[in-house]
Design an enzyme around this catalytic site. Structure first.
Site, PDB file in Angstrom:
ATOM      1  N   MET A  70      24.380   7.731   2.001  1.00  0.00           N
ATOM      2  CA  MET A  70      24.444   8.913   3.429  1.00  0.00           C
ATOM      3  C   MET A  70      24.624   9.359   4.162  1.00  0.00           C
ATOM      4  SD  MET A  70      24.053  12.280   2.029  1.00  0.00           S
ATOM      5  CE  MET A  70      23.226  12.838   0.401  1.00  0.00           C
ATOM      6  N   PHE A 102     -11.967  -6.332  14.495  1.00  0.00           N
ATOM      7  CA  PHE A 102     -10.615  -6.812  13.448  1.00  0.00           C
ATOM      8  C   PHE A 102      -9.868  -6.642  11.739  1.00  0.00           C
ATOM      9  CE2 PHE A 102      -9.630  -9.852   9.714  1.00  0.00           C
ATOM     10  CZ  PHE A 102      -8.212 -10.129  10.111  1.00  0.00           C
ATOM     11  N   GLN A 103      -8.850  -5.886  12.229  1.00  0.00           N
ATOM     12  CA  GLN A 103      -8.878  -4.752  11.020  1.00  0.00           C
ATOM     13  C   GLN A 103      -8.743  -3.263  11.233  1.00  0.00           C
ATOM     14  OE1 GLN A 103      -8.724  -6.172   7.470  1.00  0.00           O
ATOM     15  NE2 GLN A 103      -6.394  -7.553   7.347  1.00  0.00           N
ATOM     16  N   LYS A 148     -17.754   0.219   6.110  1.00  0.00           N
ATOM     17  CA  LYS A 148     -18.184  -1.167   4.900  1.00  0.00           C
ATOM     18  C   LYS A 148     -19.471  -1.039   5.373  1.00  0.00           C
ATOM     19  CE  LYS A 148     -17.903  -6.707   4.397  1.00  0.00           C
ATOM     20  NZ  LYS A 148     -18.546  -6.069   3.104  1.00  0.00           N
ATOM     21  N   GLU A 187       0.494  -1.099   0.123  1.00  0.00           N
ATOM     22  CA  GLU A 187       0.087   0.098  -0.092  1.00  0.00           C
ATOM     23  C   GLU A 187       0.787   1.629  -0.095  1.00  0.00           C
ATOM     24  OE1 GLU A 187      -0.200  -2.706   1.969  1.00  0.00           O
ATOM     25  OE2 GLU A 187      -2.782  -2.731   1.636  1.00  0.00           O
TER      26      GLU A 187
END
Lengths: 566, 163
Positions: A480, A111-112, A161, A49
């Site tokens: 760097m 959940f999630q 949802k 993502e």
């Protein structure tokens, strides 16, 4: 007729002219994915993502449109945070759509579930939790408006949802009605007049252009103004491409890894005209000694950027392009009498700059039989592409060499994570730019450290037939930081060696892309030529000198004239 | 070093969940300080008014006001300190009121035009409204008598009407 939230969402996106979504499906957004194939919107399935956001960021910057991301709740949403923070720092217009658990269980540790609106509050321009399907269309309209109106930025819309599943009447608002947020586009004429008077009196003027010049489309006006007034121009990292890097008035980039002439000129100038730049500490160095004798004019659409770090004599709140057009109108009217009349004679200043330029702060020696110099690779990429490629970068030495040695002449051709300095940016950014410009050559100038943060996106490149080129300047170090350890920590290298890296050529082949390697200077050009001939994703492993440093360099917190030269 | 100034700022915002945390998050995220904060609905139920008191040097105050104006849910920001304004805060104080001190408590209540809002065999609960200095004066007088508990609101403020 009623439509589901998912249908309303997709229809709204199409009304906003969305052509592509960078996304990754998940449980709570399957309703949207179910309807997506029946729209005209192209979906690009990334492999992480974070990459979706970087790709959308780069798509937005390359195309000038709003980038769109679609991810699921919980881990899908939290994985976007780094990308969102990068887009926020670089003022990139994005709409990030995240799934959320059903409204009935929000706050119950479902959940999630994650409070992504809370998490991203400080790194988005604005964010929404949609609670009713009836409000979805209006929120999407507002989100696109806010993303690009005023100072651009990422907007997050969290979609529970049940809101996506429920049905409602689809009504797309024609206009956005907001009682707050009214950015000032029109620069104030009095301030413009004051700025113009200062410009006429200046003996040692410098223009500093930032990313705002590019996002407001003011590059032409900037060039005209600089040429008319004969003002030298430097830019920030984000401003590269906003002024032709081959122009006689071009000073090079300013700041920590800026050129000698840019840093010296800004330190000694009596007038600094900052346009769409926000005075990042990487640009100013030690604030107390940042152009101490200069009057400052600052043009920016975001009033919070003005006087934030440095004191400004003439603040001009407004769109950069609008302000430059107004300044040009004044110069046109009064050019003959006053400018040509010698009011702004600064020939001595230009001679001084010419003398500074002779210090050649951007130099390196490429020995015929020695190791490959990373700067040489970048210069060869520039030479072979004739400056016509879109360059994305990872973060670190590769990014600075790309900024220094590829001479950007057009806006929207240099795409890098400037403000956040986000490793793993370059490859997904290359994909976003390639999708925005399918016919252009897109090259990610990468480091071996950064590329490993999102190298899985080679799969996205192969699957979507995106012929991006990745040039890894492989020094087997986090270059760097190693450079910092060399210069400021007496060469105590720790945790910066990347000897456990994979064989990039084999890895590239495993993904179905082409892998090439160059180990000697004589191989650089042929390998690049081959890569440019191949119409598929190519990754090139340039084995470069391991302990090469980026010069010039200003130690963090030091005045910008305190430069370590090569 | 520039002198720190104390400012009373009135902010009109959308009356929506999360707006207050956007405002306070702006302060905490930038290291600005909020001394006092109070929020309530306005005549228009879709709009809330936040009154906040903050301290900082003039450039910090300028940044605070600009940053507040930049928030999407912020409708209007007024620095009341720039004008004439009236301000009040409220204190509820539970003070020990035994036989020996009851009269003294009531005397103070009377002098400062406070109100006893609850009484029990050992305590009076007193409501005090007024300026910060009045509230401090009442607190100072009650302290020797024995204060059990106090609760204070943030400051609310409104600009004076034009004459």
């Amino acid at each position: 007729m009623e439509s589901s939230g998912a249908e309303i969402l997709l229809e709204s996106l199409m009304r906003e002219g969305v052509e592509v979504i960078f996304g990754y499906p998940g449980g709570v957004i399957t309703d949207i994915y179910d309807k997506l194939p029946s729209t005209k919107i192209r979906h690009v399935l990334v492999r992480h993502e974070q990459a979706a956001v970087h790709a959308a960021d780069s798509y937005a910057r390359a195309s000038g449109k709003v980038g769109v991301v679609l991810v699921t709740s919980g881990p899908g949403a939290t994985n976007t945070v780094t990308g969102i923070a990068s887009a926020y720092m670089d003022s990139v217009p994005l709409v990030v759509l995240t799934g959320q658990v059903p409204t009935g269980v929000i706050g119950n540790d479902a959940f999630q579930e994650v409070d992504i609106v809370g998490i991203t509050r400080s790194c988005t321009k604005h964010n929404y939790l949609v609670k009713e399907t009836e409000k979805l269309a209006a929120i999407i309209k507002e989100a696109f408006h806010l993303a690009s109106f005023g100072r651009p930025g990422p907007i997050l819309v969290d979609l529970p949802k049940d809101v996506i599943a429920r049905k409602a009447e689809f009504r797309y608002p024609r206009k956005v009605k907001m009682r707050s947020y009214k950015p000032t586009y029109e620069a104030h004429p009095k301030q413009i007049r004051k700025a113009f008077e200062l410009m006429l009196q200046a003996k040692k003027p410098v223009i500093l252009a930032g990313g705002g010049v590019i996002s407001s489309g003011a590059h032409r006006e900037l060039k005209t103004l600089a040429e008319k007034m004969r003002f030298p121009v430097t830019t920030t990292l984000m401003g590269l491409g906003g002024f032709p890097g081959t122009h006689e008035l071009w000073l090079g980039m300013l700041g920590m890894h800026g050129t000698y002439q840019a840093n010296m000129a800004v330190a000694a100038c009596d007038l600094l005209i900052a346009i769409g730049a926000r005075f990042d500490d990487r640009v100013t160095g030690k604030l107390d000694e940042f152009c101490p004798d200069a009057k400052l004019i600052h043009i920016d659409i975001d009033p919070t950027s003005i006087k934030k770090n440095v004191d400004i004599h003439v603040p001009i709140v407004g769109d950069c392009r609008n302000a430059l057009v107004k300044l040009l109108n004044l110069t046109a009217k009064e050019f003959k009498d006053r400018v040509r009349g010698g009011a702004s004679d600064h020939r001595a200043w230009l001679r001084q700059i010419k003398a500074w330029r002779e210090t050649y702060s951007l130099k390196y020696d490429q020995a015929k039989d020695g190791p490959i110099k990373p700067q040489y690779v970048v210069e060869e990429i520039y030479r072979l592409t004739k400056g016509n490629a879109i360059i994305t970068t990872e973060v670190g030495q590769n990014q600075m060499w790309a900024a220094q040695y590829y001479h950007f002449t057009k806006p929207r051709t240099f795409i890098t994570s400037g403000g956040l300095g986000c490793m793993g940016f370059g490859l997904p950014a290359a994909l976003g730019a390639q999708i925005a410009h399918p016919k252009k050559l897109v090259i990610d100038i990468a480091g071996d450290g950064s590329i490993q943060m999102n190298i899985q996106e080679l799969a996205t490149a192969v699957e979507n037939k995106l012929p991006v080129k990745v040039a890894i300047l492989n020094n087997q170090y986090l270059g760097m930081v190693r450079q910092f350890q060399e210069i400021f920590y007496n060469k105590r290298y720790f945790a910066t060696s990347l000897t456990g890296a994979p064989d990039f050529v084999k890895l590239s082949e495993a993904y179905g892309a082409v892998g090439l390697r160059a180990e000697k200077p004589s191989e650089v050009t042929p390998v690049l030529e081959e890569a440019l001939r191949i119409k598929r994703p190519v990754l090139i492993d340039f084995r470069v000198e391991q302990e090469e440093c980026v010069y010039p360099m200003v130690p963090a917190g030091a005045p910008i004239t305190n430069m370590l030269l090569a | 070093m520039m002198q720190n100034e104390r400012r009373t700022i009135s902010v009109l915002v959308d009356n929506e969940p999360g707006v207050l945390s956007r405002v306070t998050g702006l302060f905490s995220g930038r290291g600005f300080n909020i001394e006092s904060l109070s929020v309530g609905e306005t005549l228009d139920p879709t709009i809330s008014r936040i009154t906040l008191v903050t301290t900082g040097s003039p450039p910090i105050i300028e940044q605070i006001i600009k940053q507040l104006r930049k928030l999407i849910n912020v409708i209007k920001v007024v620095d009341l300190t720039e004008t004439e304004f009236v301000e009040r805060e409220m204190l509820l104080i539970k003070v020990r009121a035994e036989a020996a001190s009851r009269a003294e408590v009531l005397r103070i209540v009377d002098i400062f035009r406070c109100k006893v809002v609850d009484a029990s065999p050992h305590f009076y609960t007193v409501e005090v409204t007024g300026s910060e200095s009045k509230i401090q004066a009442v607190l100072d007088l009650f302290t020797p008598l024995g204060i059990e508990e106090i609760v204070k609101t943030g400051k609310i403020a409104i600009a004076r009407s034009k004459k």
